[in-house]
Design a protein around this motif. Sequence first.
Motif, PDB file in Angstrom:
ATOM      1  N   LYS A  40       0.864  -1.175   0.000  1.00 28.50           N
ATOM      2  CA  LYS A  40       0.000   0.000   0.000  1.00 28.50           C
ATOM      3  C   LYS A  40       0.903   1.227   0.000  1.00 28.50           C
ATOM      4  CE  LYS A  40      -3.965  -2.002   2.418  1.00 28.50           C
ATOM      5  NZ  LYS A  40      -4.829  -1.936   3.629  1.00 28.50           N
ATOM      6  N   ARG A  91       0.733  -0.217 -10.674  1.00 26.09           N
ATOM      7  CA  ARG A  91      -0.279  -0.099  -9.634  1.00 26.09           C
ATOM      8  C   ARG A  91      -1.442  -1.013 -10.005  1.00 26.09           C
ATOM      9  NH1 ARG A  91       0.417   6.429  -9.511  1.00 26.09           N
ATOM     10  NH2 ARG A  91       0.761   5.971 -11.694  1.00 26.09           N
ATOM     11  N   PRO A  92      -1.360  -2.312  -9.608  1.00 26.12           N
ATOM     12  CA  PRO A  92      -2.408  -3.269  -9.997  1.00 26.12           C
ATOM     13  C   PRO A  92      -3.780  -2.918  -9.439  1.00 26.12           C
ATOM     14  CG  PRO A  92      -0.950  -4.234  -8.347  1.00 26.12           C
ATOM     15  CD  PRO A  92      -0.330  -2.940  -8.767  1.00 26.12           C
ATOM     16  N   LYS A  93      -3.791  -2.227  -8.307  1.00 28.46           N
ATOM     17  CA  LYS A  93      -5.042  -1.737  -7.713  1.00 28.46           C
ATOM     18  C   LYS A  93      -4.777  -0.338  -7.172  1.00 28.46           C
ATOM     19  CE  LYS A  93      -5.157  -5.446  -5.152  1.00 28.46           C
ATOM     20  NZ  LYS A  93      -5.514  -6.448  -4.116  1.00 28.46           N
ATOM     21  N   ARG A  94      -5.849   0.364  -6.882  1.00 28.76           N
ATOM     22  CA  ARG A  94      -5.708   1.733  -6.410  1.00 28.76           C
ATOM     23  C   ARG A  94      -4.872   1.776  -5.122  1.00 28.76           C
ATOM     24  NH1 ARG A  94     -10.625   5.946  -4.907  1.00 28.76           N
ATOM     25  NH2 ARG A  94      -9.302   7.751  -4.521  1.00 28.76           N
ATOM     26  N   ARG A 182      -4.889   5.052 -14.834  1.00 29.51           N
ATOM     27  CA  ARG A 182      -5.684   3.985 -14.223  1.00 29.51           C
ATOM     28  C   ARG A 182      -6.061   2.916 -15.258  1.00 29.51           C
ATOM     29  NH1 ARG A 182      -8.433   5.616  -9.483  1.00 29.51           N
ATOM     30  NH2 ARG A 182      -9.409   3.555  -9.505  1.00 29.51           N
ATOM     31  N   ALA A 186      -5.099  -1.235 -15.526  1.00 25.76           N
ATOM     32  CA  ALA A 186      -6.216  -2.159 -15.334  1.00 25.76           C
ATOM     33  C   ALA A 186      -6.028  -3.411 -16.191  1.00 25.76           C
ATOM     34  CB  ALA A 186      -7.535  -1.466 -15.691  1.00 25.76           C
ATOM     35  N   ASP A 187      -6.875  -4.397 -15.958  1.00 20.31           N
ATOM     36  CA  ASP A 187      -6.847  -5.634 -16.730  1.00 20.31           C
ATOM     37  C   ASP A 187      -7.273  -5.357 -18.177  1.00 20.31           C
ATOM     38  OD1 ASP A 187      -8.638  -8.187 -17.662  1.00 20.31           O
ATOM     39  OD2 ASP A 187      -6.908  -8.792 -16.452  1.00 20.31           O
TER      40      ASP A 187
END
Length: 328
Positions: A40, A91-94, A182, A186-187
């Motif tokens: 994180k 950044r695979p997730k926020r 973003r 993303a995927d």
Amino acid sequence: MTPNKEFEYTKLKLGKYGMPTWDGLIGVTIELALTQKEWKSKELQVVVSDYLNLPDRLRNLKSEKYPDDSVIEGRVSWALSDSAIAGLFIRPKRGIYQVTELGKQLFNQYGYQLDAKIIHSQPNYQAHLKEMKKRKSTGNNNVAPNEKQPGQPLSSTANAINEVEKTIFDHNQKIADELLTRIREADPKFFEHLVVNLLVKMGYKGVNGTSIVTPSTHDGGIDGVINQDALGTSTVYIQAKRYQAANIVQRPAIDAFYGALSREHADRGVFITTSSFSEQAKVTAKSFSIVLIDGLELTDLMLQFQVGVQVKRHYDLFTIDEDYFEIE
């Protein structure tokens, strides 16, 4: 992770307050980030800041502008942000950071000497700068502020409008930039759904049409299909390529998409990417009647048709209704 009492922060590049600069922190940030798969953002900022073994006066130093913000943690945040733009982190997730193969490679090569000059020379960062320059020059994502004409001073009302428009324009440019980042992180399948949703929002599906994202294993070079009417007499085929900024779409990709369209006996194709198109790709697409949408235009359209964004606040700007005061 506990502070390393042996670490000598003074060996890093130092700046104001005698504290490591943001780019002086890139190497140690990558080194500590590699100790686990992902972090994180805030946790990594604290871990790096503690690890430096700073004297209390520096570790606890707060920003002059934002008294609640730690100066050293802010510099780690900056190191993360610019490194991510350059491709050293993903950044695979926020709010989650993970070191990339490029990040490992550059750290192994430069260690603590890894600095702004090196990461800003990376292809992804250079492509990012070009995008920002183009976005600023075109201003497609909002109405650009009114320019003051020579010899024509702006009225107080025009001045106020100009100020408001400029503020909104600058803010929306930042949002568009963040949107693009973003989407790139993303995927790929998410991106395919996004572009289909966008074209539907733009009205391509019509009143009784249909839209689908094709299965990954059987797409035949077509990522999405929009039937503009119930009978399917007018169909739009979509190709979606989620690329990093430096990965420019070349002519062979357009040729391949045209081949996929030909197999479907189609005459309508839209090729959407998060990067950009080479000049040869643009010429080829035009000759094939394929519509191209690059990353900048994509985010402009997302703002315009409110896909992936929400209106934060609406303001009313008043002026006098002169007709109301007209004497009968």
